[in-house]
Design an enzyme around this catalytic site. Structure first.
Site, PDB file in Angstrom:
ATOM      1  CE  LYS A 177      54.863  54.306  36.508  1.00 30.40           C
ATOM      2  NZ  LYS A 177      54.498  54.107  37.411  1.00 30.40           N
ATOM      3  CD  GLU A 215      47.485  43.562  27.849  1.00 27.92           C
ATOM      4  OE1 GLU A 215      46.167  43.951  28.341  1.00 27.92           O
ATOM      5  OE2 GLU A 215      47.890  43.297  29.101  1.00 27.92           O
ATOM      6  CB  CYS A 230      43.120  42.944  31.652  1.00 26.83           C
ATOM      7  SG  CYS A 230      44.950  42.066  30.879  1.00 26.83           S
ATOM      8  CD  GLU A 257      40.061  45.865  33.321  1.00 22.64           C
ATOM      9  OE1 GLU A 257      40.121  44.456  32.903  1.00 22.64           O
ATOM     10  OE2 GLU A 257      40.133  46.776  33.219  1.00 22.64           O
TER      11      GLU A 257
END
Length: 478
Positions: free
Chosen positions: A176, A250, A284, A383
């Site tokens: 997906k 992750e 990331c 983040e």
């Protein structure tokens, strides 16, 4: 403009169950560059059924590992011929500068396919061990049907990082992809078909988050492989935990770059677009938290400000561009919100902070630098996922390591020093899954994964293959 009206399910290009479409918009021009069907829960049901049938009754899990590896190798060879197309397409979809796309969005996915295609002979797929009552054969088996859910920032790499080891293991996969990058997976589907991947082994359905959750909870799925935000990862972990279903996650990061007192600032600032500002900061692993020795703090801030002023911001398809647009208006608003927050928290804005005057359209944010940052500020802890750097002073090496580790996350990091051996010693003290010395890189033959809120499990290397294997002990007597 690329227009697709079919989904790749069960080795066929099938009509979607619904009538919804995904318009993929260029973050540079703000104009549509392509269209794809929007998958529904019914489409996911069909994809899982195809993957389930291929796993339970098809040839793929029953082939010798070397036979599966040969198909992956063929897929890697075919992929190589379309590297330029893939790089350009991903750049058009999400704004990654073309120079980086050629490396990370195209070449690295191809290398990942080639690596796993060549790994089969190095793996001990089964062995016999002596037991108390007789020999026991330990065999590795594919975990089953894998749901691979991927984000938009490095779309091909993050799909292939899951698909390649899963296929080598003998699993079947339902992918997906993110709606923002719904076009590039069609290239992979076309190549898989050409390479001889059997029907149902690889299925691709782009859809929204609700349909993604339907896939995660589907009773026909055995394992979930996810890359995305920590918040979404926690949700997936909860759903998988309720079902005692394995998952690899992750997730996010807030990584630090430690500049030791003897660091070469010219070398460090020269690699900013591969570390702190990687992929426009939408990475990331971006080491956007810069830890500078107090005695060199002003020098570090000035060097970073000078480097940001040199960066070319603009059309990501131009090979000379260093920083492209963010993926969407929502992402730009998020980053601008953090810039406002940094000001409100009392950090000193040294560079950037707005939209480039030269950009009349596109989702651009200037490369931005904050100084006088405290590690407790939200801009130092959360983040941001954009081109925003924070510089935090430290007193001594122990203080620097403590600051680096004082984070919810534990994904990546780097140490910069004239003494690489000492840099390695410092890197060992940083609580992250990966770290670089005078650089940062992800290699396909070494494990990549996070600690703390940065995730569970590993990708790449033999460790990445083990995520898709289960082990069975068969004892015998006589």
């Amino acid at each position: 403009m690329r227009k697709h009206d079919r989904l790749y399910i069960g080795g066929e290009w099938v009509e979607p169950a619904g009538t919804g479409t995904i318009d993929v918009v260029s973050p540079h021009t703000e104009e549509a560059i392509g269209q794809a069907p929007e998958g529904t829960a019914a489409d996911m049901d069909r994809a899982v059924a195809a993957a389930r049938a291929a796993f339970d009754h098809g040839p793929w899990p029953r082939m010798a590992p070397g036979e599966r590896a040969a198909v992956l190798t063929r897929l890697a060879e075919l992929y190589e011929a379309r590297l330029d197309e893939v790089a350009g397409l991903v750049t058009a979809e999400m704004g990654c500068p073309l120079t980086l796309s050629n490396l990370a969005q195209a070449s690295l996915p191809q290398r990942t396919l080639a690596y796993f295609g060549g790994l089969a002979d190095d793996v001990t797929w089964e062995e016999t061990r002596e037991g108390l009552l007789g020999p026991t054969r330990v065999v590795s088996e594919p975990v089953g049907v894998v749901a691979a859910i991927t984000p938009w920032n490095v779309p091909q790499l993050l799909i292939i990082a899951k698909v390649a080891p899963a296929l080598l293991a003998g699993c079947t996969v339902v992918v997906k992809p993110a709606p923002e990058t719904a076009l590039d997976p069609y290239v992979l589907a076309e190549l898989a078909e050409e390479a001889g991947v059997p029907a149902g082994v690889l299925n691709i359905v782009a859809a929204d988050r609700a349909v993604g959750e339907h896939l995660v909870t589907h009773p026909g799925v055995d394992h979930v492989a996810f890359t995305g935000s920590t918040a979404a990862g926690r949700r997936i972990a909860t759903l998988c935990g309720e079902r005692l279903r394995g998952c690899g996650l992750e997730l996010g990061g807030k990584s630090a770059a430690i500049l030791l007192p003897d660091a070469d600032l010219t070398a460090y600032t020269g690699m900013l677009t591969l570390t702190a500002l990687l992929n426009n900061g939408e990475a990331c692993v971006a080491q956007a938290r810069v830890l500078a020795p107090r005695e060199r703090y002003t020098e570090v801030v000035d060097a970073l400000a000078a480097r940001l002023a040199e960066l070319s911001v603009g059309d990501p398809a131009d090979p000379s561009t260093d920083i492209g647009p963010l993926v969407s208006p929502a992402q730009r608003e998020r980053v601008e919100g953090y810039i406002d927050l940094g000001r409100a928290e009392g950090a000193r804005l040294v560079a950037g902070g707005g939209r480039p005057a030269s950009a009349q359209r596109g989702y651009y944010v200037e490369p931005t630098l904050f100084a006088d940052v405290d590690n407790r500020m939200r801009i130092a802890r959360e983040e941001i996922f954009g081109p925003v750097l924070t510089v935090i002073p430290y007193d001594d090496e122990r203080h620097a390591v403590d600051l680096a580790n004082d984070s919810e996350y534990g994904l990546a990091g780097s140490v910069w020093t004239a003494d690489p051996e000492h840099g390695i010693a410092v890197a060992r003290r940083i609580h992250t899954g990966s770290c670089g010395v005078n650089m940062y890189n992800i290699d396909v033959n070494t494990p990549f994964g996070g600690r703390k809120s940065s995730g569970l499990g590993y990708e790449y290397g033999p460790e990445g293959l083990r995520e898709y294997l289960e082990f069975k002990s068969i004892a015998t007597m006589g």
